[in-house]
Scaffold this motif. Structure first.
Motif, PDB file in Angstrom:
ATOM      1  N   SER A 158      63.177  14.881  35.130  1.00  0.00           N
ATOM      2  CA  SER A 158      63.999  16.064  34.743  1.00  0.00           C
ATOM      3  C   SER A 158      62.678  16.940  33.663  1.00  0.00           C
ATOM      4  O   SER A 158      64.041  18.118  33.359  1.00  0.00           O
ATOM      5  CB  SER A 158      65.194  15.393  33.963  1.00  0.00           C
ATOM      6  OG  SER A 158      64.828  15.059  32.946  1.00  0.00           O
ATOM      7  N   ARG A 159      61.365  16.669  32.519  1.00  0.00           N
ATOM      8  CA  ARG A 159      60.856  17.449  32.243  1.00  0.00           C
ATOM      9  C   ARG A 159      59.619  17.711  32.205  1.00  0.00           C
ATOM     10  O   ARG A 159      59.259  16.077  31.802  1.00  0.00           O
ATOM     11  CB  ARG A 159      61.093  16.511  30.474  1.00  0.00           C
ATOM     12  CG  ARG A 159      60.920  17.645  29.445  1.00  0.00           C
ATOM     13  CD  ARG A 159      61.006  17.040  28.048  1.00  0.00           C
ATOM     14  NE  ARG A 159      61.555  18.091  27.093  1.00  0.00           N
ATOM     15  CZ  ARG A 159      61.460  19.257  26.154  1.00  0.00           C
ATOM     16  NH1 ARG A 159      62.039  19.101  27.841  1.00  0.00           N
ATOM     17  NH2 ARG A 159      61.020  20.134  25.278  1.00  0.00           N
ATOM     18  N   TRP A 160      58.730  18.717  32.414  1.00  0.00           N
ATOM     19  CA  TRP A 160      57.275  18.365  32.672  1.00  0.00           C
ATOM     20  C   TRP A 160      57.060  19.204  31.655  1.00  0.00           C
ATOM     21  O   TRP A 160      57.316  20.450  31.096  1.00  0.00           O
ATOM     22  CB  TRP A 160      57.794  19.238  34.226  1.00  0.00           C
ATOM     23  CG  TRP A 160      57.639  18.251  35.603  1.00  0.00           C
ATOM     24  CD1 TRP A 160      59.372  18.400  35.828  1.00  0.00           C
ATOM     25  CD2 TRP A 160      56.987  17.014  36.310  1.00  0.00           C
ATOM     26  NE1 TRP A 160      59.456  17.070  36.324  1.00  0.00           N
ATOM     27  CE2 TRP A 160      58.178  17.085  36.759  1.00  0.00           C
ATOM     28  CE3 TRP A 160      55.874  17.399  35.986  1.00  0.00           C
ATOM     29  CZ2 TRP A 160      57.813  16.505  37.792  1.00  0.00           C
ATOM     30  CZ3 TRP A 160      55.401  16.397  37.284  1.00  0.00           C
ATOM     31  CH2 TRP A 160      56.408  16.242  37.651  1.00  0.00           C
ATOM     32  N   GLY A 161      55.265  19.316  31.844  1.00  0.00           N
ATOM     33  CA  GLY A 161      54.721  19.832  30.657  1.00  0.00           C
ATOM     34  C   GLY A 161      54.775  21.601  31.504  1.00  0.00           C
ATOM     35  O   GLY A 161      54.627  21.473  32.624  1.00  0.00           O
ATOM     36  N   PHE A 162      54.612  22.063  30.551  1.00  0.00           N
ATOM     37  CA  PHE A 162      53.857  23.505  31.681  1.00  0.00           C
ATOM     38  C   PHE A 162      53.229  24.754  31.341  1.00  0.00           C
ATOM     39  O   PHE A 162      52.887  24.885  30.146  1.00  0.00           O
ATOM     40  CB  PHE A 162      55.735  24.279  31.201  1.00  0.00           C
ATOM     41  CG  PHE A 162      55.916  25.946  31.687  1.00  0.00           C
ATOM     42  CD1 PHE A 162      55.379  26.079  32.666  1.00  0.00           C
ATOM     43  CD2 PHE A 162      55.533  26.743  31.030  1.00  0.00           C
ATOM     44  CE1 PHE A 162      55.709  27.212  33.711  1.00  0.00           C
ATOM     45  CE2 PHE A 162      55.522  28.133  31.077  1.00  0.00           C
ATOM     46  CZ  PHE A 162      55.763  28.187  32.862  1.00  0.00           C
TER      47      PHE A 162
END
Length: 108
Positions: free
Chosen positions: A63-67
């Protein structure tokens, strides 16, 4: 850095593709390739042109990814802040940020 599990890779592709259909209709398809903890995302336009959009980094949760945005001027991906001020976010937030920079936002 953890390698992205296959189930998470499939989930990411489904989530981004479904979201792109409604939020970014000028994209006819998304192409996502994985290498280790990274997912490289390209958008396909109606004329078949592919546009490099972003690189996502798996950090242990789907649900949370580095960008990181793709910059054509340097042909590189660079860690970037999302409008929230964070370096990581939901797949939808990352796609919106990349598309707002690389594509014209559709008129609603």
């Amino acid at each position: 850095m953890p390698t992205t599990p296959e189930s998470t890779q499939l989930s990411l592709a489904q989530q981004l593709t479904q979201y792109a259909r409604t939020a970014w209709p000028q994209l006819t398809d998304l192409h996502i390739r994985h290498r280790g903890a990274f997912a490289y995302v390209e958008g396909e336009l109606a004329d078949g042109e592919r546009v490099k959009l972003m690189r996502l980094r798996y950090g242990g949760t789907a649900s949370r990814w580095g960008f990181a945005l793709y910059y054509a001027s340097s042909d590189r991906y660079e860690d970037s802040l999302l409008p929230t001020g964070a370096f990581a976010g939901s797949p939808e937030d990352t796609l919106d940020c990349a598309c707002q920079l690389h594509l014209a936002r559709p008129e609603l």
